[in-house]
Design an enzyme around this catalytic site. Structure first.
Site, short mmCIF file in Angstrom:
data_model
loop_
_atom_site.label_atom_id
_atom_site.label_comp_id
_atom_site.label_asym_id
_atom_site.label_seq_id
_atom_site.Cartn_x
_atom_site.Cartn_y
_atom_site.Cartn_z
CB SER A 197 -1.01 0.03 1.26
OG SER A 197 -1.98 0.86 1.08
CG ASP B 236 -7.06 -2.41 -3.15
OD1 ASP B 236 -7.87 -1.52 -2.38
OD2 ASP B 236 -6.07 -2.58 -3.08
CG HIS C 173 -5.92 -2.19 0.45
ND1 HIS C 173 -5.26 -1.75 -0.52
CD2 HIS C 173 -5.53 -1.66 1.57
CE1 HIS C 173 -4.39 -0.79 -0.04
NE2 HIS C 173 -4.26 -0.86 1.38
#
Length: 705
Positions: free
Chosen positions: A557, A642, A677
């Site tokens: 991320s 995501d 995610h």
């Protein structure tokens, strides 16, 4: 046959901003309704698996068995007393998800004893049946313990559904609330508060639901119009209030609703002021407010309840070297979660009588003390502590060598009892491993902590010049003021036992060294995060821990942004990069207000619609700065569903890297088509993905297979 990577067609789009022409050859990959997009991602996935299988054979399958073989399948959490019940969760052989259980509390029965009166009130395995993805985001028991409200996501897109279970009848109620966020709180048994999402996935409303009513008849308690603020809701430990929390990256506002009158209007605690963040806990006629108003590292104030008379006073003053991260308030004690020199501490403050401190010297109150921890680097957290009247604090502890452990700490006697330690099937001896914390020095004079763990055959102590360089994985994050606290991983043993050093770079942008550490790694100063990571890599090389040919960078991320920017700046430092759902298309994402986090995160990265914000981001955005140079080998992972970092960011980045790089190193893209995610759900399913990552690392670090 050698697999060739798929080549997506270039379909250039361009725009002018502040004298710069931005050309995006692969913007079309964002159109998830285009069948060619999914076909390309699946071709990339097939190519990645073919390459890894060709280079590593059946290593993936063996790693999966190895990783799963360390996990105890029939497991149970430590029961936590809440009213007349003991609540816990457990798994049975083959379970991907927990079963949530309770049994009547009997004072003379040990917490560890299995009772015949167990009630399985929610089985996640049954709820997940026939779904490729399942996430139980939150669960709340009603005040009478008759009902259980829970939130589920079946796609990984973080759009949730709230459902309610009648625990006495053992049946689901017809109440189903859709389009929800991941927060909920009971007012009383007949009233439930929850959040709803707007078109950009932002939780922007708090709603009140009357049990048995249609969702169409629910009442909106608060609507947050500022797109930089997220709404959340929770019930205070005192059970007296439902708290509504409205938060941007840098500003807070809170409202309270008495649980005794859940249909009453919410009462404002303190109006928002730009840059002032606060949170609260309730006790009696007072609020304990953790705030950064005039206190960069936060202070704790006592304030009167809204609508009541009373003066505020400082209970715990600001300290330059100590960050106050959180508070827990019980009937007789205040528990402060704080951080000093990058390490967590738990401070216990007795509240009877209420401490009176003189001025800002923060002299300890009588009976005030710190809970000590042994390892050079570790992580602690609050576990289940539902009861306000409790005199025992349950907390979790882990280190890089010690599995997750649950302790009960007597706040009065200071006795500590180990209730549970994660079992590593096949055995784990912490004494066979070493951990350390060392410091790298940056060009601007900062010291950056690095946490290390390794398994030495006969390893010299840190600083010993006779140390032999070893394969090393350097992990980083450095954003939002979040910390990468060192914790144990049974999966990581597969690398440590093959000779790897695992290192964590605690770079600026995180919160490890207080609020100034966070502020020094955001907005105009974001470059410090990258400089710190590079300094950590150079230090590990200079001190003979590793070499560039043995060093891998990894991050997920915002940590993927970190390693992506570092790959552009100093690719020669690393043999490979592992990037998990990396936030690499920063500029285009932050320019798009329709995406879930773009507006709220402009306080973190900058506003690219302004000249200064554009300049900050454009200078480091990984996708924008890919250039004609040699890059390390890369393995990049994405999630089709995501909502935080779009799958297209990874796909575009990989395509541009392949187009511009000057070397022949493999760059692989693997997209999970059933997850978001956080990757795959389930206790074992995620291990397939982890086995892929570890196979890549073992291959490029030339470790024993």
């Amino acid at each position: 046959m050698v697999s060739a990577p798929p080549v997506p067609p270039c379909r250039p789009t361009s725009r002018e901003l502040f004298g710069q022409t931005l050309v995006d050859d692969y913007a079309w990959l964002r159109d998830r309704d285009d069948p060619a997009v999914r076909a390309h991602l699946e071709a990339e996935r097939d190519h990645a698996e073919a390459v890894l299988d060709r280079r590593t054979g059946d290593l993936r399958a063996r790693l999966y068995r190895e990783l799963r073989g360390r996990i105890k399948e029939d497991e149970r959490s430590v029961p936590a007393k809440d009213g007349p019940w003991l609540y816990y969760s457990r798994t049975e052989l083959g379970d991907e998800y927990p079963r949530h259980c309770r049994r009547p509390h009997e004072p003379n029965v040990s917490l560890d004893q299995v009772e015949p009166h167990e009630q399985v009130y929610l089985d996640e395995n049954a709820l997940a049946e026939d779904h490729d993805y399942f996430d139980l985001a939150a669960l709340a028991i009603s005040p009478s313990h008759r009902l259980c409200a829970y939130i589920v996501d079946l796609d990984g897109d973080e759009i949730y559904t709230v459902q309610i279970q009648d625990l006495d009848a053992g049946a689901a109620l017809p109440d189903t609330l859709v389009g929800c966020g991941r927060a909920l709180a009971w007012g009383d048994d007949g009233v439930l508060f929850y959040t709803r999402l707007d078109s950009a996935h932002r939780p922007f409303q708090v709603w009140r639901h009357a049990l048995g009513a249609s969702q169409a008849d629910d009442v909106c308690v608060h609507e947050e119009l500022d797109p930089k603020f997220f709404a959340s809701v929770y019930r205070t430990r005192s059970d007296a209030y439902v708290a509504i929390s409205l938060d941007s990256q840098v500003t807070s506002e809170m409202w309270l609703i008495p649980t005794s009158t859940p249909t009453a209007a919410a009462q404002l605690v303190a109006a928002r002021r730009e840059g002032v963040e606060y949170g609260l806990a309730h006790r009696g006629d007072q609020l304990f407010v953790l705030s950064n108003e005039g206190a960069h590292n936060f202070a704790i104030e006592l304030r009167a309840l809204p609508g009541h008379d009373g003066e505020s006073r400082v209970l715990v003053a600001h300290r330059d070297q100590v960050l106050l991260e959180d508070i827990d308030v019980f009937a007789g004690h205040l528990v402060i979660w704080e951080r000093h020199e990058g390490l967590q501490r738990i401070r216990v403050v007795p509240l009877d009588p209420m401490p009176a401190r003189a001025g800002d010297d923060d002299a300890p109150a009588p009976g005030e003390h710190l809970i000590e921890f042994p390892d050079p680097t570790y992580c602690v957290w609050g576990d289940s502590n539902p009861e306000f009247e409790a005199t025992t604090l349950r907390f979790g502890y882990t280190s890089l060598t010690t599995p997750a452990s649950i302790y009960d700490y007597d706040l009065l006697t200071r006795d500590r009892a180990l209730r549970k330690r994660e079992q590593v099937v096949g055995g784990h001896d912490p004494n066979c491993y070493r951990s350390a914390r060392i410091w790298a020095h940056t060009g601007d004079g900062e010291r950056v902590p690095i946490s290390l763990v390794w398994r030495p055959p006969t390893e010299p102590a840190p600083g010993d010049a006779a140390r032999s360089p070893r394969p090393t994985v350097l992990e980083g994050y450095g954003a939002y003021g979040l910390t990468m606290d060192p914790s144990f991983s049974s999966a990581r043993l597969s690398l440590l036992d093959r000779g790897v050093i695992w290192a964590i770079a605690h770079v600026r942008g995180g919160g490890e060294l207080g609020r100034r550490w966070y502020d020094a790694g955001k907005l105009a100063d974001k470059h410090n995060s990258f400089d710190d990571f590079i300094a950590c890599a150079e230090h590990l090389i200079d001190q003979a821990w590793t070499t560039p040919a043995q060093l891998v960078a990894t991050g997920g991320s915002a940590g993927g942004l970190l390693v992506g920017a570092v790959a552009n700046a100093r690719p020669e430092l690393f043999t490979a990069i592992l990037a998990d759902v990396p936030f690499v298309d920063v500029l285009n994402t932050m320019l798009d207000p329709s995406l879930p986090l773009s507006l709220v995160e402009r306080d973190e990265w900058g506003d690219p619609t302004t000249p200064e914000g554009f300049a900050w981001i454009h200078a480091y955005a990984p996708y924008e700065n890919v250039r004609a140079q040699a890059y390390p080998a890369m393995f990049v992972l994405a999630g089709w569903n995501d909502p935080r970092v779009g799958y297209w960011e990874s796909a575009k980045w990989v395509a541009r890297l392949r187009d511009r790089k000057t070397d022949d190193h493999q760059i692989l893209l693997w997209t999970n088509m059933d997850a978001g995610h956080a990757g795959p759900s389930g206790r074992f399913e995620y291990l397939h993905e982890l086995a892929l990552e570890y196979a890549f690392l073992i291959d490029h670090l030339e470790l024993p297979r």
